[in-house]
Design an enzyme around this catalytic site. Structure first.
Site: not given
Lengths: 473, 93
Positions: A81, A156, A180
């Site tokens: 990420k 996210s 997330s």
């Protein structure tokens, strides 16, 4: 090289790499082809690390050839990420604010994956500064759901889950402040594990809210999540919240365990089953019956104070995030998207007393959950009450309730960020439109083993994780 | 009288005078249609507290969000937590 090779989990790829039946370079090239094929459609990456990945794959190949096999992550293509600092590789946190930032250090979890021999394929798309659940990123474009490109992948860590689900990587490293890791895993049909707060170092992860941020894996299978957790967990002098507790060999532990016979599963019929899409409810009920058929005992549990979770989360996240972003807000206010800037501006106007009250209410929530955990080994619920909406749509239908997607997607996830308890989302079916459904299993603090054990038993008894992703036309 | 004390007294007088004017304005102003002042007005007044003057385009969305969070926090505010202390990650070692 077998056609479906890149669809396989770590547990199937690792023996092939170790025995030199496949080469890390070949595997990396296959994954890179898939990324080039899908990036224009799914936009799962902010940066594809082709040069760094090929170098790592070449080194892994040489090491394995020379008998220096490091373990099950050696030569495995993994995405990170874009929230995590990566030495020499741009790290944007999905923002324009950090659009040109090239760190000179790695986040601790990244360092540990590199030491384990991962081949980093890219920095995954994400919601700007992890401050949202849709991954509608104004700066780098929205990431899209591989199961339906018109829909969001959740967030996210949306790019991470989308990339794993569509085999643009074998696994990904994500973060979870309000869900997330688990939200996009449920939305895309992957396994997402949020470990206990303190189990994995947060050092090098751009914070959203220090006291709620967790780091964990997104994978194709539960066993893969166990492998990655063992690699990244442990104490870290750079993160004072990282626990010094010994790290078990989670993979070994879930295999040693004799199924789930006799384990007691708490079913919180209030809150966690309120306002849920009927198809999701039916799939989760079926999954609970499956767990019962495997020998688990289900027990109704009632956890008080859950109705305050949303307010607690809002106060803590907004205030901590604004505190972190204050210098950037002064210097580059126009570089934020309007949505994230509004959240950050609002953080200035919440009361300190409400923030502290939220932190005090967390203590109460923790006590309430610990009380429930005296009677059960884990708590089972849906991960999400609704299916992911179309890109740009802010409202979802959660059963009888039409609600904002943020409220909907945070609802069943935030209790475990507030308490810090470990929680996993695993696929447990599909809706009639072909969108995946997530089953959430949460456990006691630092008892990831039981969470993984239940999830693994369910996975072995069902076939959801074996459904291969079909390339879009 | 030392200068700094004089300044403090003058400042206090100014504050009292201004506050008096504020109270008078509230007492004699026509009644607002809503029971509570709009959050935007409250936020603008807080500029001296936050040290930030929120510019116009951001006032309305920010006030709207703050209003929603405050409205959703009524049950939390009403919660009697007795002696319960905050969760904290502080470690003295």
């Amino acid at each position: 090289m077998p056609e479906d090779l890149i669809s396989r989990p770590i547990t199937e790829l690792a023996p092939l790499l170790q025995s030199k039946q496949i080469s890390p370079v070949e595997l990396f090239d296959e994954v890179l082809n898939r990324i080039h094929q899908l990036q224009p459609k799914l936009n799962s990456f902010i940066t594809v690390t082709e040069a760094e990945g090929r170098k790592a794959a070449t080194e892994a190949e040489a090491e394995i050839r020379n008998g220096r096999y490091r373990g099950p992550l050696h030569g495995i293509p993994i995405s990170i990420k874009d929230l995590f600092a990566t030495r020499g590789v741009r790290t944007t946190a999905g923002s324009k604010v950090l659009g040109k930032w090239v760190p000179d250090y790695d986040a601790t979890a990244v360092t540990r994956l590199l030491q384990a021999g991962m081949v980093m394929v890219g920095k995954a798309n994400m919601h700007e500064f992890a401050y949202g659940v849709t991954n509608n990123n104004r700066h780098y474009g929205p990431a899209r759901n591989p199961r339906d490109q018109t829909r969001v992948p959740g967030g996210s860590s949306g790019g991470s889950a989308a990339a794993v689900a569509s085999s643009q990587c074998t696994a990904s490293l994500g973060s979870d402040t309000g869900g997330s890791i688990r939200i996009p895993s449920a939305a895309c049909g992957t396994v997402g594990l949020k470990p206990t707060y303190g189990r994995v170092s947060r050092f090098g992860a751009i914070p959203l809210a220090w006291s709620l941020d967790h780091v964990g894996p997104i994978t194709k299978t539960v066993e893969d999540a166990a492998i990655i957790l063992s690699a990244i967990a442990g104490p870290d002098p750079n993160d004072p919240t990282a626990s010094s507790r010994a790290v078990p060999d989670y993979r070994k532990e879930i295999k040693l365990a004799n199924g789930i016979r006799g384990l007691r599963l708490g079913i919180p019929r209030q809150y966690f089953f309120d306002h849920v899409d009927p198809e999701i409810r039916a799939a989760v009920d079926k999954a609970i019956r499956e767990l019962e058929s495997l020998g688990a005992l289900t027990v109704a549990v009632d956890i008080p104070n859950l109705e305050n979770c949303a307010a607690m989360e809002a106060h803590i996240t907004l205030v901590e995030a604004t505190s972190y972003h204050e210098p950037y807000l002064k210097r580059q206010p126009d570089d934020y998207s309007p949505e994230v800037r509004t959240n950050l501006e609002a953080g200035r106007y919440l009361l300190g007393t409400d923030y502290v009250k939220s932190q005090r209410a967390r203590t109460l929530l923790l006590r309430n959950f610990n009380e429930a955990f005296q009677h059960v080994d884990a708590i089972v619920s849906p991960t999400l009450p609704a299916f992911p909406p179309p890109v740009g749509e802010e409202w979802v239908q959660s059963g009888d309730l039409r609600e904002n997607v943020i409220d909907a997607f945070l609802r069943f996830n935030i209790p475990y960020d507030l308490t810090g308890f470990p929680a996993i989302s695993i696929p447990c079916g599909f809706g009639s439109t072909g969108l995946p459904i997530g089953l959430q299993i949460a456990g006691k603090a630092f008892d990831e083993t039981t969470v993984l054990r239940i999830a693994h038993a369910y996975e072995q008894a069902t076939s959801w994780h074996r459904l291969r992703y079909a390339l879009p036309a | 009288m030392p200068t700094n004390m004089l300044v403090r007294l003058l400042t206090r007088r100014t504050w009292v005078k201004r506050s008096g004017m504020g109270v008078a304005a509230v007492l004699f102003a026509p009644a607002l249609p809503a029971q509570e002042p709009p959050p935007g007005a409250a936020i603008r007044c807080l500029a001296t507290v936050t040290g930030t003057d929120l510019s116009d385009p951001w006032l309305e969305p920010t006030a709207g969000l703050v209003g929603i969070i405050v409205a959703d926090s009524k049950a939390l505010r009403a919660l009697d937590l007795g002696p319960i202390e905050p969760a904290t990650c502080f470690k003295a070692d």
